[in-house]
Design a protein around this motif. Sequence first.
Motif, short mmCIF file in Angstrom:
data_model
loop_
_atom_site.label_atom_id
_atom_site.label_comp_id
_atom_site.label_asym_id
_atom_site.label_seq_id
_atom_site.Cartn_x
_atom_site.Cartn_y
_atom_site.Cartn_z
N ASN A 40 3.53 -3.47 38.05
CA ASN A 40 3.48 -4.76 37.81
C ASN A 40 4.51 -5.22 36.68
N LEU A 41 5.15 -4.30 35.89
CA LEU A 41 5.86 -4.73 35.15
C LEU A 41 7.36 -4.42 35.05
N ILE A 175 -1.34 -9.99 27.24
CA ILE A 175 -1.73 -9.62 28.75
C ILE A 175 -3.13 -9.30 29.05
N PHE A 179 -5.67 -11.23 31.20
CA PHE A 179 -5.82 -10.59 32.57
C PHE A 179 -7.06 -9.77 32.69
N ASP A 233 -3.60 1.18 28.75
CA ASP A 233 -3.43 0.72 30.34
C ASP A 233 -4.09 2.31 30.94
N HIS A 235 -5.64 3.49 33.29
CA HIS A 235 -6.40 3.48 34.73
C HIS A 235 -5.87 4.68 35.46
N PHE A 253 1.20 -0.54 26.66
CA PHE A 253 0.06 -1.33 26.02
C PHE A 253 -0.25 -0.74 24.85
N ARG A 360 -12.40 -7.51 36.49
CA ARG A 360 -10.93 -7.90 36.36
C ARG A 360 -10.26 -7.55 37.52
N ARG A 361 -10.41 -6.31 38.25
CA ARG A 361 -9.77 -5.79 39.28
C ARG A 361 -10.17 -6.23 40.38
N LEU A 365 -5.81 -11.01 38.79
CA LEU A 365 -4.35 -11.07 39.48
C LEU A 365 -4.10 -9.59 40.01
#
Length: 427
Positions: A40-41, A175, A179, A233, A235, A253, A360-361, A365
């Motif tokens: 995403n980044l 973020i 998010f 982050d 995951h 993050f 959130r997932r 977004l």
Amino acid sequence: MEYTQLTEDSVVDYLKSVPAAKEVLGDLDNLDIREIGDGNLNFVYFITNRSDPTQTAVLKQAVPFLRIVGKDWPLPKERMTFEIMALEKESELTPEHVPEIYHSSHDMSLVLMQNLKDYPVLRGQMNEGTYFPNLAEHVSTFLAKNLFYTSDWYLDHRTKKEMVKKFINIDLCKITEDFIFTHPFCKSDTNVYNERLTEEDINFIHEDDELKIHQAELKYKFMNNAEALLHGDLHTGSIMADEEKTFVIDPEFAFFGPAGFDVALFIGNMFLAYFAHAHRQTLLGNDPSEYRTWILDQIRETWNKFDAKFESYWKHHFEAEKDLFWDYPGGEKAHAEYRRRNIARIFDDSMGIAGSVMIRRILGLAKVSDIADIEDLDARAEVERMGLRMGKELIINHGKYTTIEAVADLATSISPAGQAVPASSAG
Ligand code: SR1
Ligand code: MG
């Protein structure tokens, strides 16, 4: 060197200014460069010597905007500084679980590191139903070492506070605050919904007083509890693995937050995989129970091993440097109880935040391919409803679940391991 955004065409010129590049890659005039970033980044370049594929590396560069949205969403490229500092710390504590760093530049916001091409991203491999016999063992070690050895239970007061100061990661924390903890829980324009979810499904999350209050409390905890250095982050898309080895990547993050946050990210994503495989295993032609049971085993084992390792590092440290505070008859027993209560509280934080992570997932977004790549939108919605139910229950009632076995039972009460979500007739 002044910052410039690299492209496939300019990477080689940059590498020529980096002494380590020649050692790793050999002839810099004979390189194949491919941009392969699908996150995403950032931008990620795969670099290989055309004559010798063992001479290879990955270059990751942060750009001054959020890639998933585009240049209209500015984001400081200095985030790479946090990634570099975190990789350095993780390499000290768990070198076997992070890529080797060959070169980094704060000015250019980039890092040149080991190419983990033989260890594909865990999420994609799990989508295909691959088993990883060492996953829980390795992830629990990564979590326990990095969280315990950066906490006040191990570090001296000055080192810890200096580290907290260095890791004030304002923009990437924002973020997460938006998010993970906010937008998915209200009617934010950034949310993206599967069109087969009904208004009722969405309001089940957006319009529940108890959920809102508990969710706001979890966000506050995230913002105000500088307990340990987090990856931030963690995951299943930030893990690369094969049957034998496991690497954790992408710690941009990183900051000091509640220790349960990293545990929550991993376990929350594993529960999403558990629900997704109610459908995915049928597509693969399998009875779902075997793979889904394996996922639940990994979840239980990750927490239980984390708990045991964290406690043993702490106990060992206490024995080596017994504090005057605990030095009285019965002090060791009291300290053992203090350890147990803190680990129980980390568990409680983890399960509440895992609930936020799951929701959130589904409504936010940034999706996970486990669920978002399910083409049959009705089947996907059914899987999503499972995640929403479990997420909501964990956010509101995490205190009721005091063992990981009880949380795994919650998942099976929502969807038994043998239950399949077949393809819908509508497709
Ligand atoms: C707006 S996208 C944000 C997400 O991408 C990263 O992978 C993190 O998970 C973050 O929350
Ligand atoms: Mg990432």
